[in-house]
Design a protein around this motif. Structure first.
Motif, PDB file in Angstrom:
ATOM      1  N   LYS A 147       0.750  -0.965   0.007  1.00 48.31           N
ATOM      2  CA  LYS A 147      -0.001   0.031  -0.025  1.00 48.31           C
ATOM      3  C   LYS A 147       1.160   1.217  -0.380  1.00 48.31           C
ATOM      4  N   MET A 148       1.953   1.710   0.603  1.00 45.91           N
ATOM      5  CA  MET A 148       2.686   2.911   1.173  1.00 45.91           C
ATOM      6  C   MET A 148       3.531   2.381  -0.415  1.00 45.91           C
ATOM      7  N   GLN A 149       4.193   1.415  -1.327  1.00 46.62           N
ATOM      8  CA  GLN A 149       4.363   1.811  -2.254  1.00 46.62           C
ATOM      9  C   GLN A 149       3.582   2.665  -3.581  1.00 46.62           C
ATOM     10  N   GLN A 150       2.176   2.060  -3.300  1.00 46.02           N
ATOM     11  CA  GLN A 150       1.474   2.854  -4.543  1.00 46.02           C
ATOM     12  C   GLN A 150       0.579   3.908  -3.353  1.00 46.02           C
ATOM     13  N   ASN A 151       1.132   4.443  -2.970  1.00 47.62           N
ATOM     14  CA  ASN A 151       1.468   5.862  -2.293  1.00 47.62           C
ATOM     15  C   ASN A 151       2.486   6.834  -2.920  1.00 47.62           C
ATOM     16  N   HIS A 152       3.236   6.074  -2.606  1.00 44.46           N
ATOM     17  CA  HIS A 152       4.684   6.730  -3.826  1.00 44.46           C
ATOM     18  C   HIS A 152       4.478   6.718  -5.056  1.00 44.46           C
ATOM     19  N   LEU A 153       3.766   5.439  -5.566  1.00 43.68           N
ATOM     20  CA  LEU A 153       4.175   6.074  -7.089  1.00 43.68           C
ATOM     21  C   LEU A 153       2.908   7.368  -7.491  1.00 43.68           C
ATOM     22  N   LEU A 154       1.765   7.102  -6.490  1.00 37.73           N
ATOM     23  CA  LEU A 154       0.525   8.257  -6.813  1.00 37.73           C
ATOM     24  C   LEU A 154       1.050   9.383  -7.058  1.00 37.73           C
ATOM     25  N   LYS A 155       1.880   9.558  -5.366  1.00 36.88           N
ATOM     26  CA  LYS A 155       2.805  10.816  -5.159  1.00 36.88           C
ATOM     27  C   LYS A 155       3.634  11.342  -6.210  1.00 36.88           C
ATOM     28  N   ASN A 156       4.949  10.548  -7.004  1.00 37.15           N
ATOM     29  CA  ASN A 156       5.097  10.930  -7.871  1.00 37.15           C
ATOM     30  C   ASN A 156       4.208  11.030  -9.282  1.00 37.15           C
ATOM     31  N   ILE A 157       3.423  10.252  -9.572  1.00 39.01           N
ATOM     32  CA  ILE A 157       2.328  10.501 -10.803  1.00 39.01           C
ATOM     33  C   ILE A 157       2.157  12.285 -10.463  1.00 39.01           C
ATOM     34  N   LEU A 158       1.393  12.628  -9.560  1.00 45.75           N
ATOM     35  CA  LEU A 158       0.646  14.154  -9.047  1.00 45.75           C
ATOM     36  C   LEU A 158       1.645  14.904  -9.135  1.00 45.75           C
ATOM     37  N   LEU A 159       2.912  14.529  -8.441  1.00 42.57           N
ATOM     38  CA  LEU A 159       4.197  15.473  -8.747  1.00 42.57           C
ATOM     39  C   LEU A 159       4.507  16.084 -10.346  1.00 42.57           C
ATOM     40  N   GLY A 160       4.679  13.967 -10.795  1.00 38.22           N
ATOM     41  CA  GLY A 160       4.700  14.647 -12.734  1.00 38.22           C
ATOM     42  C   GLY A 160       3.941  15.690 -13.589  1.00 38.22           C
ATOM     43  N   ALA A 161       3.104  15.236 -13.354  1.00 39.10           N
ATOM     44  CA  ALA A 161       1.206  16.059 -13.115  1.00 39.10           C
ATOM     45  C   ALA A 161       1.811  17.558 -13.511  1.00 39.10           C
ATOM     46  N   LEU A 162       1.395  17.991 -12.142  1.00 38.44           N
ATOM     47  CA  LEU A 162       2.353  19.521 -11.441  1.00 38.44           C
ATOM     48  C   LEU A 162       3.429  19.715 -12.651  1.00 38.44           C
ATOM     49  N   ALA A 163       4.685  19.454 -12.589  1.00 38.21           N
ATOM     50  CA  ALA A 163       5.457  19.337 -13.270  1.00 38.21           C
ATOM     51  C   ALA A 163       5.619  19.935 -14.926  1.00 38.21           C
ATOM     52  N   GLY A 164       4.471  18.811 -15.034  1.00 36.23           N
ATOM     53  CA  GLY A 164       4.375  19.046 -16.705  1.00 36.23           C
ATOM     54  C   GLY A 164       3.089  20.264 -16.354  1.00 36.23           C
ATOM     55  N   ALA A 165       2.446  20.319 -15.688  1.00 30.85           N
ATOM     56  CA  ALA A 165       1.644  21.696 -16.009  1.00 30.85           C
ATOM     57  C   ALA A 165       2.382  23.188 -15.679  1.00 30.85           C
ATOM     58  N   ALA A 166       3.295  23.151 -15.076  1.00 31.73           N
ATOM     59  CA  ALA A 166       3.770  24.008 -14.869  1.00 31.73           C
ATOM     60  C   ALA A 166       4.516  25.008 -15.749  1.00 31.73           C
ATOM     61  N   LEU A 167       5.343  23.149 -16.655  1.00 33.53           N
ATOM     62  CA  LEU A 167       5.754  23.393 -17.979  1.00 33.53           C
ATOM     63  C   LEU A 167       5.314  24.055 -19.467  1.00 33.53           C
ATOM     64  N   GLY A 168       4.136  23.447 -19.028  1.00 32.79           N
ATOM     65  CA  GLY A 168       3.219  23.479 -20.048  1.00 32.79           C
ATOM     66  C   GLY A 168       3.150  25.514 -20.112  1.00 32.79           C
ATOM     67  N   GLY A 169       2.637  26.087 -18.779  1.00 37.13           N
ATOM     68  CA  GLY A 169       2.447  26.836 -19.290  1.00 37.13           C
ATOM     69  C   GLY A 169       3.343  27.940 -19.216  1.00 37.13           C
ATOM     70  N   LEU A 170       4.053  27.763 -18.787  1.00 38.33           N
ATOM     71  CA  LEU A 170       5.327  28.561 -19.214  1.00 38.33           C
ATOM     72  C   LEU A 170       5.894  28.430 -20.813  1.00 38.33           C
ATOM     73  N   VAL A 171       5.680  27.464 -21.566  1.00 42.54           N
ATOM     74  CA  VAL A 171       5.858  27.326 -22.705  1.00 42.54           C
ATOM     75  C   VAL A 171       4.565  27.728 -23.396  1.00 42.54           C
ATOM     76  N   TRP A 172       3.625  27.449 -22.812  1.00 45.36           N
ATOM     77  CA  TRP A 172       1.579  28.873 -23.265  1.00 45.36           C
ATOM     78  C   TRP A 172       2.501  30.888 -23.467  1.00 45.36           C
ATOM     79  N   PHE A 173       3.446  30.787 -21.948  1.00 46.86           N
ATOM     80  CA  PHE A 173       3.596  32.363 -21.886  1.00 46.86           C
ATOM     81  C   PHE A 173       4.385  32.923 -22.455  1.00 46.86           C
ATOM     82  N   PHE A 174       5.559  31.824 -22.903  1.00 48.51           N
ATOM     83  CA  PHE A 174       6.644  31.545 -24.380  1.00 48.51           C
ATOM     84  C   PHE A 174       6.290  32.102 -25.367  1.00 48.51           C
ATOM     85  N   VAL A 175       5.193  31.408 -26.165  1.00 47.49           N
ATOM     86  CA  VAL A 175       5.016  31.001 -27.194  1.00 47.49           C
ATOM     87  C   VAL A 175       3.640  32.337 -27.928  1.00 47.49           C
TER      88      VAL A 175
END
Length: 205
Positions: A147-175
Motif C-alpha cells: 500500500k505504501m508503495q502505491q502511495n509513493h507511485l501516486l505521489k510521483n504521478i501527481l508531482l509529475g502532472a504538476l510539473a508538466g502543467a507548470a512547464l506547459g504554462g511556461l511554454v504557452w506564455f513564451f509562445v
C-alpha cells in the motif's frame, strides 16, 4: 526556448534532489520486526533503544519502532546473553537514516554470532523491492508495504502532472509573447492614412 528548457531541467533534477537530501525531506520512523525469536530460546534477548536509553527483553516475535529524527538518526541494538554460560552474542545494530522497514528472520547462533536473514519493506522513507515475501510470517507487513508503495507511485504521478502543467504554462506564455512581438513587428505603418492639417502634417487623432 532556452529558458523553457532550463526550467524543465530544474523541475526534473532539482526537485527530486532536494527531496532526497538529508535535512530536507522528513525522516519518518522505520519498523524492525524480529521473526522466529524461538530459534534463540537458549538466550535472553535484549533490544536497547538509543532514544530514551532504555532496554527491553524480547521474549517473542515482535515489531519495534525506531522513531524519525530531524537531526542525527536514532538507533537500536539487538543481542543475546546465553542463559547458562552467560556468553554474549554479537550485536546487531539498526538506525533510522531514511531507512526502509526491516524483517529480521532469526535462525540461531553460530560461534556467538547471530544467524539471520534480513528482508526490506517499503515505508514512508523509501521504496524497495522485497526479495522473498514468502519468508515473512506476518503477511500484514507485506500488505502495508505494498500500500505504501502505491502511495509513493501516486505521489510521483501527481508531482509529475504538476510539473508538466507548470512547464506547459511556461511554454504557452513564451509562445504567446513571441507571437505578440512578431505581430507588432509585421504590423503596417498607418501614419500616412491619418487626416492632414492645414500645413500638410498628420493630424493627431
Amino acid at each position: 526556448m532556452k529558458q523553457i528548457l532550463l526550467f524543465g531541467f530544474g523541475i526534473m533534477v532539482i526537485g527530486p534532489a532536494m527531496a532526497d537530501t538529508p535535512g530536507k525531506a522528513t525522516n519518518h520512523p522505520n519498523k524492525v520486526t524480529l521473526q522466529n525469536v524461538a530459534a534463540l530460546k537458549d538466550y535472553t534477548l535484549y533490544w536497547h533503544k538509543h532514544y530514551g536509553d532504555t532496554t527491553l527483553i524480547v521474549e517473542a516475535d515482535t515489531s519495534l519502532i525506531i522513531p524519525g529524527s530531524g537531526g542525527a538518526p536514532d538507533g537500536a541494538d539487538f543481542w543475546g546473553i546465553h542463559k547458562k554460560t552467560n556468553r554474549s552474542t554479537d550485536t546487531l545494530h539498526f538506525d533510522n537514516y531514511y531507512d526502509p522497514d526491516y524483517v529480521v528472520i532469526l535462525s540461531g547462533v553460530s560461534q556467538d554470532s547471530i544467524r539471520y536473514n534480513r528482508e526490506q519493506l517499503t515505508n514512508a522513507n523509501e521504496v524497495v523491492e522485497t526479495a522473498n515475501k514468502d519468508s515473512i510470517a506476518d503477511k500484514q507487513l507485506v500488505i502495508d508495504a505494498e500500500k505504501m508503495q502505491q502511495n509513493h507511485l501516486l505521489k510521483n504521478i501527481l508531482l509529475g502532472a504538476l510539473a508538466g502543467a507548470a512547464l506547459g504554462g511556461l511554454v504557452w506564455f513564451f509562445v504567446r509573447r513571441k507571437k505578440k512581438k512578431q505581430a507588432a513587428a509585421t504590423a503596417p505603418d498607418r501614419t500616412h492614412d491619418r487626416p492632414k492639417d492645414d500645413n500638410g502634417a498628420n493630424a493627431s487623432v
